[in-house]
Design an enzyme around this catalytic site. Structure first.
Site, short mmCIF file in Angstrom:
data_model
loop_
_atom_site.label_atom_id
_atom_site.label_comp_id
_atom_site.label_asym_id
_atom_site.label_seq_id
_atom_site.Cartn_x
_atom_site.Cartn_y
_atom_site.Cartn_z
CG HIS A 282 -1.85 0.92 1.51
ND1 HIS A 282 -1.61 2.42 1.85
CD2 HIS A 282 -3.38 0.76 1.23
CE1 HIS A 282 -2.81 2.84 1.98
NE2 HIS A 282 -3.68 2.13 1.58
CG ASP B 22 0.71 -2.42 6.33
OD1 ASP B 22 -0.17 -2.45 7.19
OD2 ASP B 22 0.60 -1.85 5.28
CD GLN C 3 -6.85 -4.93 4.19
OE1 GLN C 3 -7.86 -5.55 4.48
NE2 GLN C 3 -6.93 -3.58 3.78
CB CYS D 208 -3.63 3.43 -1.31
SG CYS D 208 -4.84 4.62 -1.14
#
Ligand code: PLP
Length: 412
Positions: free
Chosen positions: A129, A206, A209, A370
């Protein structure tokens, strides 16, 4: 048995009952919400919890010598404990409240990079992203460091051999997504953590999700940093988490300066407070942080096994239905994937499609998500995307498929 009811106590109709938004019709139509990867809807329990704090318990935290503020401070810190326990981190000192995953990554990019030297390298992947690309580009310019990008395979999985090849004595940090927001690819983060640590480097995951679609245990995963946003896990927006191993956070300088992050200030110099305050300058997002604790309690009231099994059933059901439609092309994703399907309808712009589906009460995402560099690799400008949350039912997919057929007729 009802196809929305799996064998344990996980009942989609009960879950939907606890989300006020699903009781409302939108312009006379049933709301079909297939955009949880962008932001998830909120259960009444979390909304009520938040309003209770604004109505009856609001003050600032860490400052007041009066009980309203002291009680709120204690609830704010209790929420930090809930996050710690949810992630299975060792200490509350390892849990930093930020305003979102994007701020968490910017914090690490700015602060961790001060431990780097010119010529050092950071590795990301083609799946990232923008939040896990741009902060590193900004730092790259300032610190004269290199940014390497691990490619994906044709099926959307990560090319782990390339990652192995890229790792060198110059690599200081590998920063990658747990689950792709475009393809749903699940990265083998534990295997990657071993590779990264054997190379003497650090790993940031990250988890925007991953936090809702995977079991997350930071000790088991052995990542050095894990970041996520509250709004994607049925909690409020304006709150994010940075988990970091204590020895690393201790070593890193503060990201921002201001109130609350200091022990002592003079005009000539200041001394920093201990963790986690060192990274929480200014008045924090108080009520969103407390609301996140409630959202985690809500999410944890279900077994992750049930959640994943329900989302997998939805994914398989949608894939089967979509594969029967001519002109609908699902973007390839590997077997190890979850809760997200990107697709295009031949000859139709994803934005036009999303606009038509909106007339049927169906919310899908259209655009580059994104992830413009990933789109370029896929040879596309944009895709349409559906994504699932715990409240989605098979009927959502039936309505989506019917509307897709209708849209195809309109656009033909
Ligand atoms: C994989 C991933 N990383 C980072 C982000 C950024 O999250 P936020 O905008 O909440 O900071 C998102 C949001 O869509 C995401 O899906």
């Amino acid at each position: 048995m009802d196809k929305n009811q799996n064998p344990t106590n996980f009942s989609v109709s009960d879950i939907r009952d606890s989300f006020p938004i699903f009781k409302e019709e939108i312009d006379g139509k049933t709301l079909t919400y297939l955009d949880s990867a962008a932001s998830a809807q909120k259960p009444k329990r979390v909304i009520d919890f938040i309003s209770k704090y604004y109505l009856y318990h609001y003050a600032n935290v860490h400052r007041g010598a009066y009980s309203l503020s002291e009680n709120l401070t204690s609830d704010f810190e209790e929420s930090r404990s809930i996050v710690r326990s949810f992630l299975n981190a060792d200490s509350e000192k390892e849990i930093i409240f930020t305003k979102g995953a994007t701020e968490s990554i910017n914090l690490v990019a700015n602060s961790f990079s001060s431990l780097m030297n010119p010529g050092d390298e950071i590795i990301i992947t083609e799946l990232e992203h923008h939040s896990n690309i741009v902060p590193w580009q900004l730092i790259k310019e300032i610190k004269d460091i290199e940014l390497k990008v691990v490619p994906i395979n044709k099926d959307g999985s990560l090319n782990i051999d390339k990652l192995r090849e890229f790792l060198s004595h110059k690599t200081k940090l590998v920063s990658l997504t747990h689950v792709s927001n475009v393809l749903g690819t699940i990265l083998p983060v534990r295997e990657i953590a071993d590779l990264v640590h054997n190379n003497g480097s650090r790993l940031l995951v990250d988890g925007c999700q991953g936090i809702v679609h995977q079991q997350v245990d930071v000790k088991e995963m052995d990542c050095d940093f894990y970041v996520f946003s509250g709004h994607k896990m049925y909690g409020p927006n304006g709150i994010g988490i940075l988990y970091g191993k204590q020895e690393l956070l201790d070593e890193m300088p503060p990201y921002q300066g201001g109130g609350d992050m200091i022990r002592n200030v003079t005009f000539s110099k200041s001394e920093w407070a201990d963790l986690p305050a060192k990274f929480e300058a200014g008045t924090p997002p108080i009520v969103p942080a407390i609301g996140l604790g409630e959202a985690i309690k809500y999410f944890s009231s279900f077994s992750i096994k049930d959640i994943l099994s329900h989302e997998e059933d939805l994914l398989n059901y949608a894939m089967e239905k979509m594969s029967s439609l001519n002109d609908v092309k699902v973007i390839p994703a590997p077997k190890l994937r979850c809760a997200v399907i990107s697709f295009i309808v031949e000859g139709t712009h994803p934005h036009d499609l999303a606009t038509i589906l909106d007339n049927y009460g169906i919310c899908i995402r259209a655009g580059h998500h994104c992830a413009q560099p990933l789109m370029e690799i896929l040879g596309l400008n944009s895709t349409a995307r559906i994504s699932f949350g715990i409240y989605n039912e098979f009927e959502d997919i039936d309505r989506f498929i019917d509307a897709l057929k209708g849209a195809k007729r309109i656009l033909a």
